[in-house]
Write a protein that holds these residues in place. Structure first.
Motif, PDB file in Angstrom:
ATOM      1  N   SER A   6      28.617   3.517 104.125  1.00 28.96           N
ATOM      2  CA  SER A   6      28.776   4.469 103.033  1.00 28.96           C
ATOM      3  C   SER A   6      29.166   3.759 101.735  1.00 28.96           C
ATOM      4  CB  SER A   6      29.791   5.557 103.389  1.00 28.96           C
ATOM      5  OG  SER A   6      31.093   5.132 103.152  1.00 28.96           O
ATOM      6  N   MET A   7      29.935   2.661 101.842  1.00 29.90           N
ATOM      7  CA  MET A   7      30.286   1.867 100.644  1.00 29.90           C
ATOM      8  C   MET A   7      29.034   1.286  99.998  1.00 29.90           C
ATOM      9  SD  MET A   7      33.997   0.225 100.601  1.00 29.90           S
ATOM     10  CE  MET A   7      33.516  -1.212  99.881  1.00 29.90           C
ATOM     11  N   LEU A   8      28.123   0.819 100.877  1.00 35.77           N
ATOM     12  CA  LEU A   8      26.862   0.227 100.404  1.00 35.77           C
ATOM     13  C   LEU A   8      26.022   1.283  99.652  1.00 35.77           C
ATOM     14  CD1 LEU A   8      26.112  -2.740 101.216  1.00 35.77           C
ATOM     15  CD2 LEU A   8      24.223  -1.695 102.467  1.00 35.77           C
ATOM     16  N   ASN A   9      26.031   2.514 100.228  1.00 32.38           N
ATOM     17  CA  ASN A   9      25.297   3.624  99.597  1.00 32.38           C
ATOM     18  C   ASN A   9      25.836   3.942  98.210  1.00 32.38           C
ATOM     19  OD1 ASN A   9      23.167   4.518 100.977  1.00 32.38           O
ATOM     20  ND2 ASN A   9      24.200   6.184 102.066  1.00 32.38           N
ATOM     21  N   VAL A  10      27.196   3.995  98.094  1.00 33.98           N
ATOM     22  CA  VAL A  10      27.824   4.293  96.806  1.00 33.98           C
ATOM     23  C   VAL A  10      27.437   3.231  95.791  1.00 33.98           C
ATOM     24  CG1 VAL A  10      30.046   4.402  95.589  1.00 33.98           C
ATOM     25  CG2 VAL A  10      29.744   5.614  97.752  1.00 33.98           C
ATOM     26  N   ARG A  11      27.470   1.963  96.253  1.00 32.21           N
ATOM     27  CA  ARG A  11      27.125   0.871  95.334  1.00 32.21           C
ATOM     28  C   ARG A  11      25.664   1.003  94.859  1.00 32.21           C
ATOM     29  NH1 ARG A  11      28.692  -4.754  97.567  1.00 32.21           N
ATOM     30  NH2 ARG A  11      30.736  -3.816  97.595  1.00 32.21           N
ATOM     31  N   THR A  12      24.764   1.345  95.793  1.00 33.68           N
ATOM     32  CA  THR A  12      23.346   1.498  95.435  1.00 33.68           C
ATOM     33  C   THR A  12      23.177   2.640  94.425  1.00 33.68           C
ATOM     34  OG1 THR A  12      22.857   0.848  97.659  1.00 33.68           O
ATOM     35  CG2 THR A  12      21.022   1.718  96.402  1.00 33.68           C
ATOM     36  N   GLU A  13      23.910   3.756  94.693  1.00 34.48           N
ATOM     37  CA  GLU A  13      23.827   4.890  93.762  1.00 34.48           C
ATOM     38  C   GLU A  13      24.357   4.506  92.376  1.00 34.48           C
ATOM     39  OE1 GLU A  13      25.651   8.449  95.287  1.00 34.48           O
ATOM     40  OE2 GLU A  13      24.298   8.426  97.021  1.00 34.48           O
ATOM     41  N   ASP A  14      25.460   3.744  92.371  1.00 30.62           N
ATOM     42  CA  ASP A  14      26.041   3.271  91.108  1.00 30.62           C
ATOM     43  C   ASP A  14      25.027   2.451  90.326  1.00 30.62           C
ATOM     44  OD1 ASP A  14      28.427   4.419  91.187  1.00 30.62           O
ATOM     45  OD2 ASP A  14      29.619   2.622  91.630  1.00 30.62           O
ATOM     46  N   GLN A  15      24.399   1.529  91.082  1.00 24.68           N
ATOM     47  CA  GLN A  15      23.420   0.633  90.438  1.00 24.68           C
ATOM     48  C   GLN A  15      22.254   1.429  89.871  1.00 24.68           C
ATOM     49  OE1 GLN A  15      22.523  -2.173  93.481  1.00 24.68           O
ATOM     50  NE2 GLN A  15      23.772  -3.782  92.568  1.00 24.68           N
ATOM     51  N   SER A  16      21.785   2.383  90.684  1.00 28.53           N
ATOM     52  CA  SER A  16      20.643   3.193  90.255  1.00 28.53           C
ATOM     53  C   SER A  16      21.005   4.021  89.011  1.00 28.53           C
ATOM     54  CB  SER A  16      20.211   4.072  91.424  1.00 28.53           C
ATOM     55  OG  SER A  16      19.710   5.265  90.986  1.00 28.53           O
ATOM     56  N   PHE A  17      22.254   4.576  89.024  1.00 30.59           N
ATOM     57  CA  PHE A  17      22.705   5.341  87.848  1.00 30.59           C
ATOM     58  C   PHE A  17      22.770   4.441  86.629  1.00 30.59           C
ATOM     59  CE2 PHE A  17      26.166   6.571  84.993  1.00 30.59           C
ATOM     60  CZ  PHE A  17      25.742   7.850  84.641  1.00 30.59           C
ATOM     61  N   HIS A  18      23.284   3.224  86.840  1.00 26.00           N
ATOM     62  CA  HIS A  18      23.425   2.278  85.737  1.00 26.00           C
ATOM     63  C   HIS A  18      22.056   1.921  85.148  1.00 26.00           C
ATOM     64  CE1 HIS A  18      25.412  -0.714  83.305  1.00 26.00           C
ATOM     65  NE2 HIS A  18      24.493  -1.597  83.674  1.00 26.00           N
ATOM     66  N   ILE A  19      21.097   1.677  86.029  1.00 25.36           N
ATOM     67  CA  ILE A  19      19.739   1.317  85.555  1.00 25.36           C
ATOM     68  C   ILE A  19      19.133   2.487  84.767  1.00 25.36           C
ATOM     69  CG2 ILE A  19      17.370   0.844  86.328  1.00 25.36           C
ATOM     70  CD1 ILE A  19      18.700  -0.765  88.665  1.00 25.36           C
ATOM     71  N   ARG A  20      19.308   3.710  85.350  1.00 24.22           N
ATOM     72  CA  ARG A  20      18.754   4.896  84.659  1.00 24.22           C
ATOM     73  C   ARG A  20      19.410   5.063  83.291  1.00 24.22           C
ATOM     74  NH1 ARG A  20      19.087   7.985  89.307  1.00 24.22           N
ATOM     75  NH2 ARG A  20      20.681   9.316  88.372  1.00 24.22           N
ATOM     76  N   TYR A  21      20.741   4.866  83.245  1.00 25.67           N
ATOM     77  CA  TYR A  21      21.484   5.012  81.992  1.00 25.67           C
ATOM     78  C   TYR A  21      20.971   4.016  80.955  1.00 25.67           C
ATOM     79  CZ  TYR A  21      25.283   5.086  78.616  1.00 25.67           C
ATOM     80  OH  TYR A  21      26.007   5.168  77.459  1.00 25.67           O
ATOM     81  N   ARG A  22      20.779   2.757  81.400  1.00 25.90           N
ATOM     82  CA  ARG A  22      20.298   1.713  80.483  1.00 25.90           C
ATOM     83  C   ARG A  22      18.886   2.053  79.976  1.00 25.90           C
ATOM     84  NH1 ARG A  22      22.532  -0.149  77.271  1.00 25.90           N
ATOM     85  NH2 ARG A  22      20.847  -1.598  76.847  1.00 25.90           N
ATOM     86  N   MET A  23      18.054   2.571  80.909  1.00 30.95           N
ATOM     87  CA  MET A  23      16.677   2.916  80.519  1.00 30.95           C
ATOM     88  C   MET A  23      16.662   4.037  79.491  1.00 30.95           C
ATOM     89  SD  MET A  23      14.566   2.574  84.046  1.00 30.95           S
ATOM     90  CE  MET A  23      13.048   3.251  83.396  1.00 30.95           C
ATOM     91  N   GLU A  24      17.495   5.058  79.728  1.00 32.39           N
ATOM     92  CA  GLU A  24      17.569   6.178  78.784  1.00 32.39           C
ATOM     93  C   GLU A  24      17.983   5.675  77.407  1.00 32.39           C
ATOM     94  OE1 GLU A  24      16.728   9.303  78.978  1.00 32.39           O
ATOM     95  OE2 GLU A  24      16.279   9.391  81.113  1.00 32.39           O
ATOM     96  N   ALA A  25      19.044   4.835  77.406  1.00 37.74           N
ATOM     97  CA  ALA A  25      19.568   4.320  76.134  1.00 37.74           C
ATOM     98  C   ALA A  25      18.508   3.486  75.434  1.00 37.74           C
ATOM     99  CB  ALA A  25      20.823   3.504  76.384  1.00 37.74           C
ATOM    100  N   SER A  26      17.820   2.669  76.210  1.00 39.98           N
ATOM    101  CA  SER A  26      16.804   1.793  75.644  1.00 39.98           C
ATOM    102  C   SER A  26      15.633   2.607  75.082  1.00 39.98           C
ATOM    103  CB  SER A  26      16.341   0.838  76.742  1.00 39.98           C
ATOM    104  OG  SER A  26      15.217   0.162  76.335  1.00 39.98           O
TER     105      SER A  26
END
Lengths: 368, 43
Positions: A6-26
């Motif tokens: 479950s820790m691994l899942n949270v980290r993956t979700e975090d990463q995915s959110f971060h990438i999406r956030y960066r893409m939106e901003a960009s």
């Protein structure tokens, strides 16, 4: 799932959110730069940034709609109407899908303007009607006024698109006159709203186009009234391009009223403004009009002076058709003055240019 | 009658019968959208 999983899942979700956030901003940053470039008139560079923003992508559909819309407008200003049509169509589909009525009205307006330029008048009318209907439904008076202005432009363009070569204003086939009368009605309806809103800039535009419509309908006094209004508003705003257009259109109307001296004064103001604006093509046109007006006044010396000015600019601009017209006019003026050698020189030059440009009627006139 | 006096009115004019005003395109401003979003998040 164990704790590690479950820790691994949270980290993956975090990463995915971060990438999406960066893409939106960009995407937004690129699009904002595109908007800035278009505002300063650099549409070509603006298009590159908007295209890059689309490549990055966004999940915010309001942002995507604005990008489509601005890309469509940029291509419109670049005269790439097929591309403009494509993006305004994307915007229309998107705004309909998300139920954004105001956005749909705007997309319809832009699509209508583009279809008009492409000569697809029936489809343009449908878009203008949609723009008008939605604006009415949501109580958007500005939108209603703009839709009515666009409607007027579509009918005006439709009237002019029907073949009327050779006919004089006010003497066109009924189909043309009907379209022009409809255009005038839409402009009048627009004026009622923009006057109530106190929008002087919009009034200026509408008076200009209404003046041209009245002119084509043969109502030259009404045309003069509208163009005088346009001129007044152009001066209020210090808009010298609009002022120049108004003077030129007034000159044209006074020609048909038989008031050649008044027409000449207006063309002289056109010429002055064209020189101030450093618009050589318009300067040439003003000289040509002045030459012809002085011919009508039978002041052939002055006519020759202006036709020569026209000829020089046409040669500078490598405008062979303009050069041919100048030569023809010069030949006529010299004939009137009895300068037969000069008249022959310009007639021969006119014939030579007519042959080169494939102007059959010019060639026949020259041979006469 | 001199040939030059036979200039027809239509020859005086712009070929397309008058200079038109520019089209008014509708705009969807991202700058305004971002400002509104920002104001919303501050509130």
């Amino acid at each position: 799932m164990d704790a590690k999983g479950s820790m691994l899942n949270v980290r993956t979700e975090d990463q995915s959110f971060h990438i999406r956030y960066r893409m939106e901003a960009s995407c937004l940053e690129l699009a904002l730069e595109g908007e800035r470039l278009c505002k300063v008139g650099d549409y070509r560079a603006g298009v590159s940034f908007f295209e890059a923003a689309i490549q990055v992508g966004t999940e915010d559909l309001q942002v995507l709609s604005a990008i489509y819309s601005q890309l469509g407008n940029a291509y419109f200003h670049l005269h790439d109407y097929a591309k403009a049509l494509e993006f305004h169509h994307h915007d229309l589909t998107l705004t309909r899908t998300i139920g954004d009525l105001m956005g749909e009205a705007k997309a319809s307006g832009n699509l209508g303007n583009t279809l008009k330029v492409l000569g697809r008048f029936d489809e343009a009318v449908v878009c203008c009607q949609r723009h008008l209907d939605i604006s009415g439904d949501i109580g958007d008076k500005v939108g209603q006024a703009r839709a009515l202005y666009n409607f007027g432009n579509v009918y005006h363009a439709k009237g002019k698109s029907i073949c009327w070569s050779g006919a004089e204003p006010g003497d066109f086939p009924e189909e043309v006159m009907a379209a022009l009368r409809q255009a005038a009605e839409y402009y009048e309806a627009n004026l009622a709203i923009v006057k109530a809103l106190g929008d002087r800039a919009a009034q200026g535009r509408t008076y200009g186009n209404l003046g041209n419509t009245q002119y084509l309908l043969g109502n030259f006094r009404n045309a003069v009234f509208s163009h005088e209004q346009r001129l007044l508003i152009a001066k209020e705003f210090g808009d010298r391009s609009a002022e120049r257009r108004a003077y030129c259109n007034l000159g044209n109307a006074y020609i048909f009223l038989g008031e050649f001296e008044v027409a000449a004064e207006h063309y002289k103001r056109t010429l002055q403004l064209a020189r101030q604006l450093k618009d050589r093509a318009v300067e040439a046109q003003a000289c040509y009009s002045l030459g012809n007006t002085y011919t009508l006044l039978q002041d052939y010396e002055r006519a020759i002076d202006y036709h020569l000015k026209h000829l020089i600019i046409a040669q500078d601009l490598n405008d062979r058709i303009g050069e041919g017209r100048a030569c023809w006019s010069l030949g006529n003026a010299h004939t009137a003055l009895g300068n037969h050698d000069q008249a022959m020189h310009f007639a021969e030059k006119h014939l030579e240019i007519s042959k080169e440009t494939g102007d059959r009627s010019g060639e026949l006139t020259a041979r006469m | 009658e001199a040939k030059s006096s036979a200039v027809s009115s239509s020859q005086i004019l712009h070929a397309d019968g008058g200079e038109m005003e520019p089209e008014t395109m509708e705009t969807k401003s991202l700058t305004d959208y971002v400002s509104k979003m920002h104001a919303g998040s501050v509130m």
